[in-house]
Every structure is written in C-alpha cells, then in structure tokens.
Design a protein around this motif. Structure first.
Motif, PDB file in Angstrom:
ATOM      1  N   THR A 126     -23.578  17.398  23.998  1.00  0.00           N
ATOM      2  CA  THR A 126     -23.716  18.861  23.931  1.00  0.00           C
ATOM      3  C   THR A 126     -22.429  19.541  24.349  1.00  0.00           C
ATOM      4  O   THR A 126     -21.979  20.504  23.704  1.00  0.00           O
ATOM      5  N   LEU A 135     -24.304  27.824  22.949  1.00  0.00           N
ATOM      6  CA  LEU A 135     -25.424  27.723  23.872  1.00  0.00           C
ATOM      7  C   LEU A 135     -25.188  28.689  25.018  1.00  0.00           C
ATOM      8  O   LEU A 135     -24.293  28.496  25.834  1.00  0.00           O
ATOM      9  N   ASP A 185     -26.829  31.152  28.329  1.00  0.00           N
ATOM     10  CA  ASP A 185     -27.849  31.057  29.374  1.00  0.00           C
ATOM     11  C   ASP A 185     -29.217  31.429  28.808  1.00  0.00           C
ATOM     12  O   ASP A 185     -29.360  32.438  28.117  1.00  0.00           O
ATOM     13  N   GLY A 186     -30.206  30.610  29.099  1.00  0.00           N
ATOM     14  CA  GLY A 186     -31.563  30.873  28.636  1.00  0.00           C
ATOM     15  C   GLY A 186     -31.864  30.351  27.256  1.00  0.00           C
ATOM     16  O   GLY A 186     -33.027  30.337  26.837  1.00  0.00           O
ATOM     17  N   GLU A 187     -30.829  29.909  26.531  1.00  0.00           N
ATOM     18  CA  GLU A 187     -31.041  29.365  25.193  1.00  0.00           C
ATOM     19  C   GLU A 187     -31.251  27.851  25.246  1.00  0.00           C
ATOM     20  O   GLU A 187     -30.930  27.194  26.238  1.00  0.00           O
ATOM     21  N   THR A 188     -31.778  27.309  24.156  1.00  0.00           N
ATOM     22  CA  THR A 188     -32.012  25.875  24.039  1.00  0.00           C
ATOM     23  C   THR A 188     -31.343  25.355  22.777  1.00  0.00           C
ATOM     24  O   THR A 188     -31.434  25.993  21.723  1.00  0.00           O
ATOM     25  N   ASP A 217     -34.323  18.829  23.618  1.00  0.00           N
ATOM     26  CA  ASP A 217     -33.848  20.190  23.865  1.00  0.00           C
ATOM     27  C   ASP A 217     -32.941  20.217  25.089  1.00  0.00           C
ATOM     28  O   ASP A 217     -33.316  19.726  26.160  1.00  0.00           O
ATOM     29  N   GLN A 267     -30.406  22.541  27.686  1.00  0.00           N
ATOM     30  CA  GLN A 267     -30.101  23.862  28.222  1.00  0.00           C
ATOM     31  C   GLN A 267     -28.972  23.758  29.241  1.00  0.00           C
ATOM     32  O   GLN A 267     -28.699  22.676  29.779  1.00  0.00           O
ATOM     33  N   SER A 272     -27.486  24.244  32.935  1.00  0.00           N
ATOM     34  CA  SER A 272     -28.083  24.160  34.268  1.00  0.00           C
ATOM     35  C   SER A 272     -27.000  24.378  35.299  1.00  0.00           C
ATOM     36  O   SER A 272     -25.809  24.429  34.985  1.00  0.00           O
ATOM     37  N   PHE A 279     -25.811  20.451  32.469  1.00  0.00           N
ATOM     38  CA  PHE A 279     -26.809  20.583  31.413  1.00  0.00           C
ATOM     39  C   PHE A 279     -28.100  19.904  31.838  1.00  0.00           C
ATOM     40  O   PHE A 279     -28.096  18.939  32.599  1.00  0.00           O
ATOM     41  N   SER A 291     -31.046  16.371  34.544  1.00  0.00           N
ATOM     42  CA  SER A 291     -29.952  17.324  34.700  1.00  0.00           C
ATOM     43  C   SER A 291     -28.779  16.671  35.398  1.00  0.00           C
ATOM     44  O   SER A 291     -28.945  15.772  36.229  1.00  0.00           O
TER      45      SER A 291
END
Length: 292
Positions: free
Chosen positions: A96, A107, A109-112, A123, A125, A127, A131, A279
């Motif tokens: 990613t 990508l 914040d708050g997106e996947t 998925d 995100q 962190s 990530f 994470s």
C-alpha cells in the motif's frame, strides 16, 4: 536480451520485500527469476517479491473484482524461493505504501483501499503506526501437529490456524527457550501440513495483559522464506492462538513483539463473523534498476 525493471526495496518491521509495478501484467517472473532477485548474496535480497498488477490483468484478479469492483490493484506475492503465497500481512502494508508513493492509488484519513490477494480482498487504512489491514475471517483448521525444532529439547503441540494462509503456533515456556531456537532449520511437523505452513513460536509476557492489551513475543519460520524478522499473518495467528489458550476473558487487542519491532493485532465482529486486523509500520528504503 535482458529485461530491466524499476524496483523499490521496502520492509514492515524488518520483513523485507522487493516491489515493482507491472500494471498491465506484461512481466510474469519465473520462480527462478524471483529467487534470484530475493537472493541476499547475488540479488537485491528480500523475504519476498511483490508485483503490483491491476486485477483485470491477472487471472486471479477476476475473483477479487467479483468480490469488490473497487479492488483495482492486486498484490502478486512470491516467497523468497519463488513459490506463490496466498497472503502477507506485512507485505500488504508495504504494498500500500508503494502504491501511494508511486501515485498509483490515493488513501486519505478515514478512507479504505481494497487490495486483491489470493486470499481475497483485504481493506487497508491509515493508522497511527502506519497502516492497518483487515485480514478478514480466520479459523482454526482442526490440526494440532507435534512440532520439532532445532534446540527445542522436546516436541511441542502446535495449533493450526488459517488467516488466508496456513500457520501452526507453538507455545513456549520462557524467553530463554525462544531465544535458543535455531530457525535456520525447517521445523518438522508431525503430521506434515499438506501445503506447508508458517510456524510461530510464542512466549506470553508476564503479566499477559496490561491495560486491556495482551502481550506476546514471537519468532517465525516462514514457508518458502525461512526465519524472518517479522511475519504479519504470523503475528495475527500467534495472537489468536494465545487468546484461544487463555480462554474466556482474554482481550481482543494484542501487542506482538517480533525481532524486527512491534505490530498490533485486533479482533472485531463483522457481518460475516469475527475479523482480525493487523497494524504496523511500512517503510520504503530505496529504488533502483535491475536487469533480469
């Protein structure tokens, strides 16, 4: 005539990979080529090789697009020996990061970001530590093989867990036992796992739980790669096994210490059953050109 590829070297808690973009699926490396790239003496060196290919451009990507039409990118993961693996928890975070740095995906914040793998769509995100990847449902596979390892004075029972790929987790009694293992040698499973397995050796911290977070140390021998400094799906399997052994009241959040650093594991309910997320950091180290 040689083929040149532009590659990037990256790692997640020391679990290192060679990454390259092949959007249209024009470069399908042979197992021998992958092994040559991953060779630490004669190649770039890495625990695996990650190819970023559009899901529409690889046969396995059809299933990913059927699962999630937004899974534009597929993580084609190969072990250091050139063999195919279903999933890689550290790898998908580094993958990613690579997509973002190369401008192949965005990508916020708050997106996947959905990423296709041979174990389904995962998925990812952002962190606090880098990530977080939702690795989906997990399951006990019903196996409890005996595990023998060099410098382990007696065979120990293991617990078979699948997190998209196969794992066997072994509990040890002390840090001294864990440190004494020589995982340059392949652990022996009795009976053998039909498709092979990653084998994790785990020691619980004392106390096991602090502020609602479980704590364990782990070392791993990865199928097709040998001992690595970290294994993301292995950390997940180790946390799941420890929670299973600890019984009722065990936490759903875990801190897993591996030789290359620390990763986090979280279990949470979803519509299709319990999921588990990993994470941790993902770093890109350098880029270069390689002639095959």
């Amino acid at each position: 005539m040689s083929t040149a590829i532009r590659f990037t070297k990256g790692h997640g808690t020391g679990n290192d990979f060679v990454l390259f973009a092949d959007p249209d699926g024009e470069l399908d490396l042979t197992p021998a080529q992958v092994a040559a790239i991953a060779d630490r003496h004669l190649g770039v060196g890495g625990d695996g090789v990650l190819r970023a290919v559009r899901s529409r451009s690889i046969p396995e990507g059809g299933a990913a697009l059927a699962e999630d039409p937004d899974a534009e990118w597929f993580m084609d993961y190969r072990n250091a020996d050139g063999s195919i693996a279903e999933m890689c928890g550290n790898g998908i975070r580094v993958f990613t990061r690579f997509l973002l740095e190369e401008g192949l995906a965005t990508l916020d914040d708050g997106e996947t970001l959905p990423v296709g793998t041979r174990a389904g769509v995962k998925d990812v995100q952002l962190s606090r530590s880098g990530f977080q990847a939702d690795l989906g449902r997990w399951r006990l596979d019903g196996s409890e093989p005996l595990v023998r390892a060099k410098n382990l004075h007696a065979a120990r029972p293991g617990l078979g867990i699948r997190v998209g790929n196969p794992h066997v987790v072994v509990a040890l009694a002390s840090d001294e036992e864990l440190d004494a293992l020589d995982l340059g040698y392949l652990p022996v499973l009795e009976p053998e796992a039909p498709d092979g397995a990653n084998v994790e050796f785990v020691v619980p911290a004392d106390p096991l739980v602090v502020d609602g977070v479980g704590r364990i140390r782990m070392r791993v021998h990865e199928r097709g790669s040998g001992e690595t400094l970290s294994c993301g799906t292995g950390a997940v399997a180790a946390a799941l096994a420890t929670r299973h052994w600890a019984g009722a009241g065990a936490p759903d959040q875990w801190r897993v210490e591996v030789p290359g650093g620390v990763v986090g594991v979280r279990m949470f309910p979803a519509e299709d059953g319990e999921h588990v997320a990993l994470s941790g950091p993902a770093e890109l180290v350098y880029t270069g050109d390689l002639a095959l």
